[in-house]
Write an enzyme that holds these catalytic residues in place. Structure first.
Site, mmCIF file in Angstrom:
data_model
loop_
_atom_site.group_PDB
_atom_site.id
_atom_site.type_symbol
_atom_site.label_atom_id
_atom_site.label_comp_id
_atom_site.label_asym_id
_atom_site.label_seq_id
_atom_site.Cartn_x
_atom_site.Cartn_y
_atom_site.Cartn_z
ATOM 1 C CG HIS A 109 -2.452 -0.812 0.979
ATOM 2 N ND1 HIS A 109 -3.139 -0.746 0.287
ATOM 3 C CD2 HIS A 109 -2.474 -1.959 1.579
ATOM 4 C CE1 HIS A 109 -4.345 -1.443 0.138
ATOM 5 N NE2 HIS A 109 -3.532 -2.290 1.349
ATOM 6 C CG ASP A 155 -7.943 -2.931 1.534
ATOM 7 O OD1 ASP A 155 -6.764 -3.829 0.940
ATOM 8 O OD2 ASP A 155 -6.747 -2.323 2.232
ATOM 9 C CD GLU A 168 -4.905 -8.082 4.053
ATOM 10 O OE1 GLU A 168 -4.813 -8.192 5.720
ATOM 11 O OE2 GLU A 168 -4.577 -8.097 3.398
ATOM 12 C CG HIS A 215 -3.592 -6.911 -0.408
ATOM 13 N ND1 HIS A 215 -3.730 -6.061 0.634
ATOM 14 C CD2 HIS A 215 -2.872 -7.079 -0.586
ATOM 15 C CE1 HIS A 215 -1.988 -5.128 0.242
ATOM 16 N NE2 HIS A 215 -1.630 -5.966 -1.005
#
Length: 222
Positions: A120, A127, A188, A191
């Site tokens: 990120h 996301d 995740e 992600h």
């Protein structure tokens, strides 16, 4: 977590970065949906590298009619990444006092990437979830940013404890994003990234394209 390469794995940190110099672009100027309820004051959350935005637009075009990508968060300033990581580490340490420092660090990286390699902070990760034509989120089994503990592991992409509809929606998301060249962090489902060190490991690239960067002073691009 058999078969899953975690962000803290030494093979991720070992990937060199050959910064390509692409600038951050504001997704709010594109045709992609953005979850503005979660925005920060500077709008950092809505920025991604140019190459990432191009691939998100490509993924959007591959979705079924009436289904849209919904960006929750893109770029994250390094100081914020460090705060998120340290907060989760502190929670894990308090909940598991018997764990070693290594165990805590490894467990934390399932949910928040260690600041030194976080995708990120390079503008390389998003996301992201799915929404209908009216912008309402579809059911993908958990909310975005659900921890492994609170979701009983349902946040993992291949989790079995989700509904058939949620699993179907995850397949739609994965087909579109993977087809556009992004890779998923399997702990995740939301992600996805392109051009970072984790992407390099997953795709066999010898170098990453993007390293940590800063939000431009003048935000927004036509």
């Amino acid at each position: 977590m058999p078969g899953i390469i975690l962000m803290c794995d030494p093979c991720v940190a070992a990937i060199p970065v050959r910064e390509c110099g692409e600038r951050l672009r504001d997704v709010r100027y594109s045709r992609l949906l953005v979850d503005r309820s979660r925005q920060d004051a500077e709008g950092a959350f809505a920025h991604v590298r140019e190459g990432v935005l191009e691939r998100l637009q490509r993924a959007q075009s591959a979705l079924p009619d009436g289904v849209r990508l919904l960006l929750v968060e893109g770029y994250r300033p390094p100081v914020l990444q460090e705060q998120y990581f340290e907060r989760y580490v502190a929670w894990l340490r308090a909940a598991n006092p018997q764990w070693s420092g290594t165990q805590v660090h490894r467990a934390a990286s399932r949910f928040v990437a260690p600041p030194e390699i976080a995708p990120h902070t390079a503008g390389a990760a998003v996301d992201i979830t799915l929404a209908d034509a009216n912008g309402h989120e579809l059911d993908l089994g958990t909310g975005t940013n659900a921890t492994p503990e609170e979701s009983d592991g349902a946040c993992y992409m291949d989790a079995k404890n989700i509904s058939a509809k949620a699993r179907y929606h995850r397949r739609i998301l994965a087909h579109a994003l993977a087809g556009a060249g992004l890779v998923n962090y399997e702990t995740e489902w939301w992600h996805w990234s392109y051009g970072d060190r984790y992407w390099a490991v997953k795709t066999g690239s010898p170098t990453a394209l993007y390293g940590p960067c800063s939000l431009p002073a003048q935000q927004g691009y036509p």
